[in-house]
Design a protein around this motif. Structure first.
Motif, mmCIF file in Angstrom:
data_model
loop_
_atom_site.group_PDB
_atom_site.id
_atom_site.type_symbol
_atom_site.label_atom_id
_atom_site.label_comp_id
_atom_site.label_asym_id
_atom_site.label_seq_id
_atom_site.Cartn_x
_atom_site.Cartn_y
_atom_site.Cartn_z
ATOM 1 N N ARG A 155 37.769 -33.054 21.386
ATOM 2 C CA ARG A 155 36.674 -31.946 20.437
ATOM 3 C C ARG A 155 37.857 -32.281 18.694
ATOM 4 N NH1 ARG A 155 34.041 -31.431 25.500
ATOM 5 N NH2 ARG A 155 32.355 -32.527 25.465
ATOM 6 N N LYS A 156 36.936 -31.543 18.011
ATOM 7 C CA LYS A 156 37.430 -30.648 16.717
ATOM 8 C C LYS A 156 36.778 -29.842 16.522
ATOM 9 C CE LYS A 156 38.815 -35.030 13.991
ATOM 10 N NZ LYS A 156 39.211 -35.903 13.002
ATOM 11 N N MET A 157 37.180 -28.736 16.148
ATOM 12 C CA MET A 157 36.636 -27.466 15.604
ATOM 13 C C MET A 157 35.094 -27.673 14.888
ATOM 14 S SD MET A 157 37.292 -24.680 15.352
ATOM 15 C CE MET A 157 36.509 -23.352 15.778
ATOM 16 N N LYS A 158 34.786 -28.402 14.483
ATOM 17 C CA LYS A 158 33.022 -28.481 14.270
ATOM 18 C C LYS A 158 32.226 -28.941 15.075
ATOM 19 C CE LYS A 158 33.154 -33.639 12.490
ATOM 20 N NZ LYS A 158 33.091 -34.127 11.663
ATOM 21 N N ASP A 159 32.911 -29.636 16.210
ATOM 22 C CA ASP A 159 32.424 -29.458 17.644
ATOM 23 C C ASP A 159 32.078 -28.478 18.354
ATOM 24 O OD1 ASP A 159 32.248 -33.314 16.648
ATOM 25 O OD2 ASP A 159 34.043 -32.958 18.024
ATOM 26 N N ILE A 160 33.212 -27.557 18.513
ATOM 27 C CA ILE A 160 33.536 -26.174 19.104
ATOM 28 C C ILE A 160 32.149 -25.247 18.228
ATOM 29 C CG2 ILE A 160 34.496 -24.679 19.863
ATOM 30 C CD1 ILE A 160 35.933 -27.148 20.582
ATOM 31 N N GLU A 161 32.229 -24.940 17.317
ATOM 32 C CA GLU A 161 31.166 -24.256 16.227
ATOM 33 C C GLU A 161 30.094 -24.772 17.290
ATOM 34 O OE1 GLU A 161 32.073 -24.824 12.462
ATOM 35 O OE2 GLU A 161 33.968 -23.544 12.804
ATOM 36 N N GLN A 162 29.876 -26.387 16.745
ATOM 37 C CA GLN A 162 28.186 -26.695 17.103
ATOM 38 C C GLN A 162 27.734 -25.894 18.499
ATOM 39 O OE1 GLN A 162 27.962 -30.898 16.496
ATOM 40 N NE2 GLN A 162 28.005 -30.570 14.389
ATOM 41 N N ILE A 163 28.580 -26.659 19.554
ATOM 42 C CA ILE A 163 28.380 -26.164 21.055
ATOM 43 C C ILE A 163 28.094 -24.939 21.232
ATOM 44 C CG2 ILE A 163 29.392 -25.736 23.167
ATOM 45 C CD1 ILE A 163 31.231 -28.630 22.461
ATOM 46 N N ILE A 164 29.218 -23.894 20.878
ATOM 47 C CA ILE A 164 29.276 -22.985 20.763
ATOM 48 C C ILE A 164 27.320 -22.165 19.956
ATOM 49 C CG2 ILE A 164 30.007 -20.196 19.924
ATOM 50 C CD1 ILE A 164 32.849 -21.610 20.390
ATOM 51 N N ARG A 188 38.753 -20.427 15.999
ATOM 52 C CA ARG A 188 39.415 -20.678 15.077
ATOM 53 C C ARG A 188 41.532 -20.352 14.434
ATOM 54 N NH1 ARG A 188 33.858 -18.559 12.541
ATOM 55 N NH2 ARG A 188 32.832 -20.866 12.840
ATOM 56 N N ARG A 189 41.197 -18.790 15.702
ATOM 57 C CA ARG A 189 42.483 -18.896 15.679
ATOM 58 C C ARG A 189 43.755 -19.836 16.688
ATOM 59 N NH1 ARG A 189 46.676 -14.318 14.888
ATOM 60 N NH2 ARG A 189 47.951 -14.351 16.287
ATOM 61 N N LEU A 190 42.992 -20.116 17.309
ATOM 62 C CA LEU A 190 44.253 -21.032 18.419
ATOM 63 C C LEU A 190 44.027 -22.614 17.083
ATOM 64 C CD1 LEU A 190 44.537 -21.435 21.450
ATOM 65 C CD2 LEU A 190 42.336 -22.212 21.477
ATOM 66 N N ALA A 191 43.117 -22.761 16.293
ATOM 67 C CA ALA A 191 43.068 -24.236 15.898
ATOM 68 C C ALA A 191 44.292 -24.132 14.686
ATOM 69 C CB ALA A 191 42.215 -24.385 15.587
ATOM 70 N N GLU A 192 44.222 -22.565 13.985
ATOM 71 C CA GLU A 192 45.243 -22.083 13.346
ATOM 72 C C GLU A 192 46.585 -22.372 13.724
ATOM 73 O OE1 GLU A 192 44.153 -18.546 11.500
ATOM 74 O OE2 GLU A 192 42.527 -18.931 10.594
ATOM 75 N N ALA A 193 46.789 -22.565 15.235
ATOM 76 C CA ALA A 193 47.672 -22.614 15.581
ATOM 77 C C ALA A 193 48.200 -23.608 15.466
ATOM 78 C CB ALA A 193 48.375 -20.980 16.509
ATOM 79 N N GLU A 194 47.380 -24.404 16.218
ATOM 80 C CA GLU A 194 47.995 -25.560 16.552
ATOM 81 C C GLU A 194 47.749 -26.444 15.014
ATOM 82 O OE1 GLU A 194 48.082 -27.270 19.654
ATOM 83 O OE2 GLU A 194 47.250 -26.449 20.863
ATOM 84 N N SER A 195 47.364 -26.346 13.773
ATOM 85 C CA SER A 195 47.712 -26.834 12.794
ATOM 86 C C SER A 195 48.986 -26.648 12.200
ATOM 87 C CB SER A 195 46.107 -26.265 11.429
ATOM 88 O OG SER A 195 46.647 -24.423 11.488
ATOM 89 N N LYS A 196 49.471 -25.257 12.252
ATOM 90 C CA LYS A 196 50.763 -25.133 12.315
ATOM 91 C C LYS A 196 51.485 -26.185 12.596
ATOM 92 C CE LYS A 196 50.455 -20.110 10.254
ATOM 93 N NZ LYS A 196 50.203 -18.358 10.733
ATOM 94 N N THR A 230 45.293 -20.559 25.280
ATOM 95 C CA THR A 230 44.117 -20.284 25.852
ATOM 96 C C THR A 230 43.779 -18.194 25.485
ATOM 97 O OG1 THR A 230 43.200 -22.091 26.273
ATOM 98 C CG2 THR A 230 41.830 -20.009 26.729
ATOM 99 N N GLY A 231 45.288 -17.618 26.828
ATOM 100 C CA GLY A 231 45.053 -16.626 27.110
ATOM 101 C C GLY A 231 45.752 -16.120 25.868
ATOM 102 N N ALA A 232 46.446 -16.851 24.775
ATOM 103 C CA ALA A 232 47.486 -16.222 24.248
ATOM 104 C C ALA A 232 46.258 -15.802 22.745
ATOM 105 C CB ALA A 232 48.940 -16.599 23.721
ATOM 106 N N ALA A 233 45.821 -17.128 22.592
ATOM 107 C CA ALA A 233 44.811 -16.661 21.343
ATOM 108 C C ALA A 233 43.487 -15.604 21.796
ATOM 109 C CB ALA A 233 44.320 -18.113 21.886
ATOM 110 N N ILE A 234 42.750 -15.630 22.793
ATOM 111 C CA ILE A 234 41.850 -14.876 23.502
ATOM 112 C C ILE A 234 42.348 -13.481 23.139
ATOM 113 C CG2 ILE A 234 40.850 -13.145 25.167
ATOM 114 C CD1 ILE A 234 40.198 -16.177 26.932
ATOM 115 N N LEU A 235 43.600 -12.719 23.568
ATOM 116 C CA LEU A 235 44.104 -11.022 23.701
ATOM 117 C C LEU A 235 44.602 -11.560 22.297
ATOM 118 C CD1 LEU A 235 46.148 -10.542 27.176
ATOM 119 C CD2 LEU A 235 43.990 -10.355 26.551
#
Length: 235
Positions: free
Chosen positions: A73-82, A100-108, A194-199
């Motif tokens: 899934r891409k970010m747009k798919d996640i956004e639609q689900i949520i 989105r923070r998770l996606a930004e980290a993965e993109s870098k 996931t844990g890092a992104a949340i906190l």
């Protein structure tokens, strides 16, 4: 006096540990399950129980079982689900900010745009359950402030869709950059992306040095067992 949630990732932070701690402190598991399913995501089973580990500490264990899936899934798919869920806008905002923070980290890490990140390991159903479940729990508790202690990291390697990568994972390192970190002498992935992104998204800073009265305590139990210490996250 204002209510605050203080997360103490004693032995790391993962999505299931965060959910376990929040359920242990009083968030109804059925509430989280029902709200997640309102998005149309149903290929999961969420089980909560209180378990005593080998050190004698009783903690909440949230076990999320996922049906076999090969969805990327891409970010747009996640956004639609949520955005399709029947819960408050605050829940949607919190969950989307974390993803989105998770996606930004993965993109870098992968040198691509955030919109092109494929959530194969972090965006699969288990991460949606963890992140959306966390947002639902926070909305239920409605704290005025959220704080966190230092991140704990281990060492070694972990297998992922790209092969064997170092621990902490590159995305995790990107997410905890600028935050206090305590490396532990444990050969295991203690803090997950996931844990890092949340906190790192919800925390307003450390709780050390802030005067407070402790009203309630919850523990989240991790899936691994370590010889010399409990594998817990405390809230």
């Amino acid at each position: 006096m204002k209510k605050a949630l203080c997360f103490d990732p004693c032995t790391g932070a993962a999505g299931d540990m965060l959910l376990g701690a929040l359920m242990d402190i009083g968030v109804p598991p059925d509430l989280i399950d029902k709200n997640i399913r309102s998005t149309g995501i149903d290929e999961f089973e969420l089980k909560f129980e209180r378990k005593t580990d080998h050190t004698g500490i009783t903690a909440g264990r949230c076990d999320v079982k996922i049906a076999e899936s090969h969805h990327h899934r891409k970010m747009k798919d996640i956004e639609q689900i949520i955005n399709s869920g029947s819960f408050s806008d605050d829940v949607k905002l919190t969950a989307l900010k974390i993803f989105r923070r998770l996606a930004e980290a993965e993109s870098k890490v992968h040198n691509i745009s955030a919109g092109e990140v494929h959530f194969h390991e972090v965006g699969a159903v288990d991460a949606i359950v963890d992140i959306l479940g966390f947002a639902i729990a926070i909305d239920y508790l409605n704290p005025a402030h959220i704080y966190s202690g230092p991140f704990r990291t281990g060492y070694g390697t972990v297998n992922c869709a790209h092969g064997e990568i170092p621990v902490p994972a590159p995305a995790t390192v990107e997410l905890i950059k600028g935050f206090p970190v305590i490396p532990l002498d444990i050969r295991s992935e203690l803090t997950t992306p996931t844990g890092a992104a949340i906190l790192s998204t919800v925390s307003e800073g450390q709780f050390y040095g802030r005067p407070m009265i402790i009203k309630k305590i919850g523990y989240g139990l991790g899936s691994r067992e370590f010889e010399r210490r409990p594998n817990i996250l405390r809230v």
